[in-house]
Design an enzyme around this catalytic site. Structure first.
Site, PDB file in Angstrom:
ATOM      1  N   TYR A 138       0.599  -1.683   0.261  1.00 18.00           N
ATOM      2  CA  TYR A 138      -0.070   0.293  -0.067  1.00 18.00           C
ATOM      3  C   TYR A 138       1.271   1.540  -0.167  1.00 18.00           C
ATOM      4  O   TYR A 138       0.689   2.200  -0.356  1.00 18.00           O
ATOM      5  CB  TYR A 138      -0.625   0.402   1.055  1.00 18.00           C
ATOM      6  CG  TYR A 138      -2.159  -0.645   1.272  1.00 18.00           C
ATOM      7  CD1 TYR A 138      -1.870  -1.926   0.652  1.00 18.00           C
ATOM      8  CD2 TYR A 138      -3.940   0.365   1.035  1.00 18.00           C
ATOM      9  CE1 TYR A 138      -3.750  -2.279   0.592  1.00 18.00           C
ATOM     10  CE2 TYR A 138      -4.641  -0.547   0.839  1.00 18.00           C
ATOM     11  CZ  TYR A 138      -4.932  -1.744   0.811  1.00 18.00           C
ATOM     12  OH  TYR A 138      -5.687  -2.117   0.766  1.00 18.00           O
ATOM     13  N   LYS A 189       2.418 -15.461   3.284  1.00 16.05           N
ATOM     14  CA  LYS A 189       2.500 -15.973   1.985  1.00 16.05           C
ATOM     15  C   LYS A 189       4.100 -16.256   1.459  1.00 16.05           C
ATOM     16  O   LYS A 189       4.596 -16.096   0.508  1.00 16.05           O
ATOM     17  CB  LYS A 189       2.329 -15.377   0.626  1.00 16.05           C
ATOM     18  CG  LYS A 189       1.901 -15.883  -0.428  1.00 16.05           C
ATOM     19  CD  LYS A 189       0.653 -17.352  -0.704  1.00 16.05           C
ATOM     20  CE  LYS A 189       1.076 -18.266  -2.487  1.00 16.05           C
ATOM     21  NZ  LYS A 189       0.287 -18.879  -2.027  1.00 16.05           N
ATOM     22  N   ASP A 221      -3.413 -18.480   1.066  1.00 18.15           N
ATOM     23  CA  ASP A 221      -4.328 -19.069   0.331  1.00 18.15           C
ATOM     24  C   ASP A 221      -5.712 -19.467   1.225  1.00 18.15           C
ATOM     25  O   ASP A 221      -6.867 -19.729   1.495  1.00 18.15           O
ATOM     26  CB  ASP A 221      -4.134 -19.417  -1.005  1.00 18.15           C
ATOM     27  CG  ASP A 221      -2.760 -20.095  -1.193  1.00 18.15           C
ATOM     28  OD1 ASP A 221      -2.508 -20.355   0.380  1.00 18.15           O
ATOM     29  OD2 ASP A 221      -2.397 -20.891  -1.470  1.00 18.15           O
ATOM     30  N   ASP A 245      -6.740  -6.923   4.084  1.00 12.49           N
ATOM     31  CA  ASP A 245      -7.476  -6.419   3.321  1.00 12.49           C
ATOM     32  C   ASP A 245      -8.641  -6.982   3.113  1.00 12.49           C
ATOM     33  O   ASP A 245     -10.673  -6.751   3.187  1.00 12.49           O
ATOM     34  CB  ASP A 245      -7.575  -5.103   2.029  1.00 12.49           C
ATOM     35  CG  ASP A 245      -8.148  -4.229   1.676  1.00 12.49           C
ATOM     36  OD1 ASP A 245      -8.927  -3.788   1.907  1.00 12.49           O
ATOM     37  OD2 ASP A 245      -8.077  -4.470   0.738  1.00 12.49           O
ATOM     38  N   ASP A 249     -12.452  -8.381   4.183  1.00 15.88           N
ATOM     39  CA  ASP A 249     -13.782  -8.186   4.338  1.00 15.88           C
ATOM     40  C   ASP A 249     -14.498  -9.734   3.895  1.00 15.88           C
ATOM     41  O   ASP A 249     -15.833  -9.962   3.941  1.00 15.88           O
ATOM     42  CB  ASP A 249     -13.950  -7.905   2.703  1.00 15.88           C
ATOM     43  CG  ASP A 249     -13.632  -6.580   2.114  1.00 15.88           C
ATOM     44  OD1 ASP A 249     -14.063  -5.328   3.586  1.00 15.88           O
ATOM     45  OD2 ASP A 249     -14.579  -6.201   1.506  1.00 15.88           O
TER      46      ASP A 249
HETATM   47  C1  IPM Z   1     -10.364  -0.351   3.773  1.00 20.91           C
HETATM   48  C2  IPM Z   1     -10.885  -0.207   2.515  1.00 20.91           C
HETATM   49  C3  IPM Z   1      -9.507   0.928   1.647  1.00 20.91           C
HETATM   50  C4  IPM Z   1      -8.353   0.025   1.935  1.00 20.91           C
HETATM   51  C5  IPM Z   1      -9.748   1.263   0.757  1.00 20.91           C
HETATM   52  C6  IPM Z   1     -10.923   1.878   0.649  1.00 20.91           C
HETATM   53  C7  IPM Z   1      -9.016   2.342   0.616  1.00 20.91           C
HETATM   54  O1  IPM Z   1     -11.076  -1.404   1.462  1.00 20.91           O
HETATM   55  O2  IPM Z   1     -10.676   0.073   4.972  1.00 20.91           O
HETATM   56  O3  IPM Z   1     -10.024  -1.787   3.893  1.00 20.91           O
HETATM   57  O4  IPM Z   1      -8.056  -1.128   1.279  1.00 20.91           O
HETATM   58  O5  IPM Z   1      -7.702  -0.156   3.210  1.00 20.91           O
HETATM   59 MG    MG Z   2     -11.294  -2.804   2.853  1.00 19.02          MG
END
Ligand code: IPM
Ligand code: MG
Length: 354
Positions: A138, A189, A221, A245, A249
């Site tokens: 990042y 990884k 993975d 990230d 999710d």
């Molecule tokens: C998160 C989001 C952010 C990230 C984006 C919006 C920059 O997906 O907070 O997980 O990738 O960190």
């Molecule tokens: Mg995210």
């Protein structure tokens, strides 16, 4: 207790309004809370031409904690990359040194049917994902787009972690594991990427200071697969920025209700940015339909991690549980037999339960 309030874009202002009502309850009772509002993301671009303007930066640097709604919206998709709302989020994380991102994935028993997985796979689920937030691909340099020596265009980023960065996030994760089930899974990884082979080596070294914590390692993975196959094997997971990230999710959807999940991003002095794990949901913005619970629960995390007030944190969490048990649901978690409420009505109920 100075709190910078960044409502942001989309549903941000609606959900922040409800979270502030909850904090106002505590303020009325004497908690010395002070709120200072500032824009971030698209809202800040509209006002100041930048997603993280100096005005906001000053207020956030000066605050003890930051409460954020959400950023982003389709109207900003065509801006130059450095001006997009998401860049405001990355900038504030870097500026405040918020390297430790805590993303709990908790399944509320009342919402067991919201998950797309079988109830027996997810019931009782309680995972804490600790994501490193200010390093990795990042932020690694060099990065960009260029024309290579063959005259072909290419994009490139750099995956890199310094030892100090891995050590400090590992400490945060072990400390959290000590307060929970004492199980930590480090995700890497290491079979392919040196950066994460190095990560693993450092985590193993830090583990010597935490003999009580059972440490395991998993390739990313496989971790993605195990989260779906048998998520209850996990207590605390720690991983780098990009893997975190993605996995956070995924973990959030095990609960079926991303509208319920809070997050904290902490620096070394316990200053933190608190925000819901979900986005700005432009499709329902301004309609009083959004679920404010993730933002309300983010204020609980704020009281717990920045202000060391476990009693107040638990009180907010219990108020949310009570409202769920009473059958109140916003549209995202609605099912037959429950009562559909608006964003502000959910706020009313939580305030009443407090
Ligand atoms: C998160 C989001 C952010 C990230 C984006 C919006 C920059 O997906 O907070 O997980 O990738 O960190
Ligand atoms: Mg995210």
């Amino acid at each position: 207790m100075k709190i910078a309030v960044l409502a942001g874009d989309g549903i941000g202002p609606e959900i922040i309004a409800q979270a502030l009502r909850v904090l106002e309850v505590l303020k009325t009772e004497g908690m010395p809370l002070e709120f200072v509002h500032a824009p971030l993301g698209g809202q800040a671009y509209d006002q100041y031409g930048h997603p993280y303007p100096e005005f906001t930066q000053k207020i956030c640097r000066d605050a003890d904690a930051v409460l954020l709604g959400a950023v982003g919206g389709p109207q900003y998709d065509n801006l130059d990359r450095p001006l997009r709302p998401e860049r405001g989020l990355l900038a504030i994380r870097k500026d405040l040194g918020l390297f430790a991102n805590l993303r709990p994935a908790v399944l509320y028993p009342e919402l067991a049917n919201a998950s797309t997985l079988k109830p027996e796979v997810v019931s009782g689920l309680d995972i804490m994902i600790v994501r490193e937030l200010t390093g990795d691909v990042y932020f690694g340099q060099p990065r960009g787009m260029r024309t290579n020596e063959n005259g072909e265009r290419e994009g490139f980023n750099t995956m890199v972690y310094a030892e100090s960065e891995v050590r400090r996030i590992a400490h945060v994760a072990f400390d959290i594991a000590m307060k929970r089930g004492k199980k930590l899974c480090s995700v890497d990884k290491a079979n392919v990427l040196e950066t994460t082979e190095f990560w693993k080596e450092i985590v193993i070294d830090v583990a010597k200071e935490y003999p009580e914590v059972e440490l395991s390692h998993m390739y990313v993975d496989n971790a993605a697969m195990q989260l779906i196959r048998n998520p209850k094997q996990f207590d605390v997971m720690v991983t780098g920025n990009i893997f975190g990230d993605i996995l956070s999710d995924e973990a959030s959807m095990l609960t079926g209700s991303i509208g319920m999940l809070a997050s904290a991003s902490l620096n070394e002095t316990k200053k933190g940015l608190y925000e819901p794990s979900h986005g700005s949901a432009p499709d329902i913005a301004g309609k009083n339909l959004a679920n404010p619970i993730a933002t309300v629960l983010s204020t609980a995390m704020m009281l717990r991690y920045t202000f060391d007030n476990e009693v107040a944190a638990a009180r907010i969490e219990n108020a949310v549980k009570k409202v769920l048990a009473a059958g109140c649901r916003t549209g995202d978690i609605f099912e037959a037999g429950t009562k559909k409420v608006s964003c502000s009505e959910m706020g009313d109920q939580i305030v009443a339960a407090m």
